[in-house]
Scaffold this motif. Structure first.
Motif, mmCIF file in Angstrom:
data_model
loop_
_atom_site.group_PDB
_atom_site.id
_atom_site.type_symbol
_atom_site.label_atom_id
_atom_site.label_comp_id
_atom_site.label_asym_id
_atom_site.label_seq_id
_atom_site.Cartn_x
_atom_site.Cartn_y
_atom_site.Cartn_z
ATOM 1 N N HIS A 1 0.682 -1.350 -0.040
ATOM 2 C CA HIS A 1 -0.212 0.198 -0.273
ATOM 3 C C HIS A 1 0.723 1.176 -0.193
ATOM 4 N N VAL A 2 0.610 2.094 -0.961
ATOM 5 C CA VAL A 2 1.361 3.330 -1.336
ATOM 6 C C VAL A 2 1.503 4.132 0.255
ATOM 7 N N MET A 3 0.187 3.948 1.281
ATOM 8 C CA MET A 3 0.596 4.640 2.617
ATOM 9 C C MET A 3 0.896 3.822 4.162
ATOM 10 N N GLY A 4 1.521 3.085 3.301
ATOM 11 C CA GLY A 4 2.107 1.719 4.391
ATOM 12 C C GLY A 4 1.302 0.848 4.041
ATOM 13 N N ASN A 5 0.136 1.109 6.075
ATOM 14 C CA ASN A 5 -0.908 0.129 6.308
ATOM 15 C C ASN A 5 -2.024 0.383 5.116
ATOM 16 N N VAL A 6 -3.240 -1.128 5.433
ATOM 17 C CA VAL A 6 -4.569 -0.637 5.054
ATOM 18 C C VAL A 6 -5.022 -0.071 5.707
ATOM 19 N N ASP A 7 -5.830 0.729 5.342
ATOM 20 C CA ASP A 7 -6.973 2.086 6.347
ATOM 21 C C ASP A 7 -7.930 2.279 5.579
ATOM 22 N N PRO A 8 -8.729 2.118 5.183
ATOM 23 C CA PRO A 8 -9.759 2.390 3.742
ATOM 24 C C PRO A 8 -10.528 3.914 5.138
ATOM 25 N N VAL A 9 -10.526 3.757 5.352
ATOM 26 C CA VAL A 9 -11.596 5.021 6.218
ATOM 27 C C VAL A 9 -10.671 6.142 5.708
ATOM 28 N N ARG A 10 -9.002 5.722 6.256
ATOM 29 C CA ARG A 10 -8.417 7.615 6.373
ATOM 30 C C ARG A 10 -8.197 7.102 3.987
ATOM 31 N N ASP A 11 -8.204 6.447 3.823
ATOM 32 C CA ASP A 11 -7.952 6.479 1.609
ATOM 33 C C ASP A 11 -8.865 6.915 1.527
ATOM 34 N N ARG A 12 -9.874 7.201 1.920
ATOM 35 C CA ARG A 12 -11.360 7.968 1.545
ATOM 36 C C ARG A 12 -11.023 8.967 1.711
ATOM 37 N N ASP A 13 -10.937 9.524 3.355
ATOM 38 C CA ASP A 13 -10.951 10.612 4.150
ATOM 39 C C ASP A 13 -9.991 11.561 2.748
ATOM 40 N N LEU B 1 -15.413 1.158 7.023
ATOM 41 C CA LEU B 1 -15.836 1.668 5.418
ATOM 42 C C LEU B 1 -17.322 2.170 5.682
ATOM 43 N N ARG B 2 -18.529 1.453 6.399
ATOM 44 C CA ARG B 2 -19.395 1.111 6.294
ATOM 45 C C ARG B 2 -19.722 2.018 6.877
ATOM 46 N N GLU B 3 -19.320 2.122 8.242
ATOM 47 C CA GLU B 3 -19.531 2.889 9.935
ATOM 48 C C GLU B 3 -19.294 4.467 9.544
ATOM 49 N N ALA B 4 -18.025 4.080 8.701
ATOM 50 C CA ALA B 4 -17.335 6.009 8.538
ATOM 51 C C ALA B 4 -18.343 6.267 7.609
ATOM 52 N N VAL B 5 -19.038 5.780 6.689
ATOM 53 C CA VAL B 5 -20.052 6.826 5.624
ATOM 54 C C VAL B 5 -21.422 6.619 6.067
ATOM 55 N N THR B 6 -21.791 6.193 7.233
ATOM 56 C CA THR B 6 -22.736 5.811 8.070
ATOM 57 C C THR B 6 -22.890 7.500 8.688
ATOM 58 N N ARG B 7 -21.588 7.360 9.707
ATOM 59 C CA ARG B 7 -21.237 8.070 10.843
ATOM 60 C C ARG B 7 -21.617 9.531 9.732
ATOM 61 N N SER B 8 -20.913 9.896 8.902
ATOM 62 C CA SER B 8 -20.734 11.308 8.362
ATOM 63 C C SER B 8 -21.922 11.298 7.710
ATOM 64 N N GLY B 9 -23.363 10.365 7.358
ATOM 65 C CA GLY B 9 -24.698 11.628 7.175
ATOM 66 C C GLY B 9 -24.362 11.337 5.191
ATOM 67 N N GLU B 10 -23.057 10.704 4.748
ATOM 68 C CA GLU B 10 -23.272 10.594 3.710
ATOM 69 C C GLU B 10 -23.867 10.156 3.352
ATOM 70 N N HIS B 11 -24.957 9.933 2.072
ATOM 71 C CA HIS B 11 -25.789 8.785 1.053
ATOM 72 C C HIS B 11 -25.444 7.387 0.430
ATOM 73 N N ALA B 12 -24.396 6.862 0.638
ATOM 74 C CA ALA B 12 -23.619 6.426 -0.498
ATOM 75 C C ALA B 12 -23.447 5.004 -0.412
ATOM 76 N N GLU B 13 -24.128 4.437 -1.304
ATOM 77 C CA GLU B 13 -24.001 3.286 -1.549
ATOM 78 C C GLU B 13 -22.184 2.323 -1.893
ATOM 79 N N ILE B 14 -22.570 0.992 -1.135
ATOM 80 C CA ILE B 14 -20.867 0.493 -0.613
ATOM 81 C C ILE B 14 -20.777 -0.899 -1.566
ATOM 82 N N VAL B 15 -20.605 -1.153 -2.467
ATOM 83 C CA VAL B 15 -20.360 -2.554 -3.374
ATOM 84 C C VAL B 15 -19.082 -2.917 -2.975
ATOM 85 N N PRO B 16 -19.069 -3.488 -2.705
ATOM 86 C CA PRO B 16 -17.817 -4.981 -2.554
ATOM 87 C C PRO B 16 -17.273 -5.777 -3.705
#
Length: 243
Positions: free
Chosen positions: A27-39, A137-152
């Protein structure tokens, strides 16, 4: 900058987020962290929008001082947008009205576009229980109030599917406990996000698919085929897909 210029023309943004661990895939930033990557991506898009808004705001402020009517209507919307973007927040958080968004449309802003998250997960996770990265990632999107679908989806499985002949793909997916490929699910989610649907025209030599918005009338649907069909529309003979 060139990349951002290209996606300004899109109707929506699909954000592919890594949600799997693999020591062989760095990973270009070292560890895997989808919430950080989204931010990080959202912050970058907000900065790009901020540059566009600041340029426009400067011109509109001068025009408003000259008592131009259109400028006085646009100025408060730009000021509100500037306030959010200056904090690194996307404009979807500003809850702008359709009229306010219309004033911002010429700027081609990125953070007002609807977003779809494509979560790249492992093969095991795709056909089983969700892993910690996808849950985060799901929890971060829900907390932010963003109405975005997540497709695995699994990029590894999609690559393997492309190597198989079409007649073998269904059996391969069934062996994994899947009904559809990730790309198909992503397309369906994109249609849902944009409020689109498909209808077919049937002729003697071919069947063609056309994309329309949900709620479009028959004349509007005919106009997608050719503008003359909408202007001269008389009637349509329809049949359901199942029939």
């Amino acid at each position: 900058n060139k990349f951002l210029a290209n996606i300004r023309e899109t109707d929506a943004i699909v954000h592919v987020v890594r949600c799997f661990e693999d020591p062989d895939v760095l990973h270009v930033m070292g560890n895997v962290d989808p919430v950080r990557d989204r931010d990080v991506i959202e912050f970058e898009l907000a900065l790009a929008d901020l540059t566009s808004v600041e340029k426009r705001l400067d011109r509109v402020q001068r025009a408003a001082r000259a008592a131009e009517k259109d400028a006085r209507a646009e100025l408060p919307v730009l000021e509100r947008a500037h306030s959010f973007l200056s904090e690194g927040r996307g404009l979807w958080e500003a809850r702008l009205t359709s009229e306010q968004l219309a004033l911002l449309t010429p700027l081609g802003l990125l953070t007002v576009k609807p977003v779809l998250y494509a979560a790249n997960v492992t093969e095991e996770e795709l056909s089983g229980a969700e892993g910690p990265h996808l849950r985060a990632l799901r929890e971060a999107v829900t907390r932010s109030g963003e109405h975005a679908e997540i497709v695995p989806f699994s990029a590894k499985i999609e690559a393997e599917l492309r190597q198989l002949p079409p007649e073998d793909r269904e059996a391969f997916l069934a062996s994994l406990g899947l009904e559809e490929a990730g790309l198909d699910r992503l397309i369906h989610a994109g249609y849902h996000l944009l409020g689109l649907q498909t209808y077919f025209t049937v002729g003697e030599n071919e069947v063609r698919a056309w994309t329309i918005h949900q709620g479009d009338t028959a004349p509007r649907a005919a106009g997608v085929v050719h503008s003359d069909f909408e202007r001269g529309f008389i009637r349509a003979e329809t049949a359901s897909y199942d029939d």
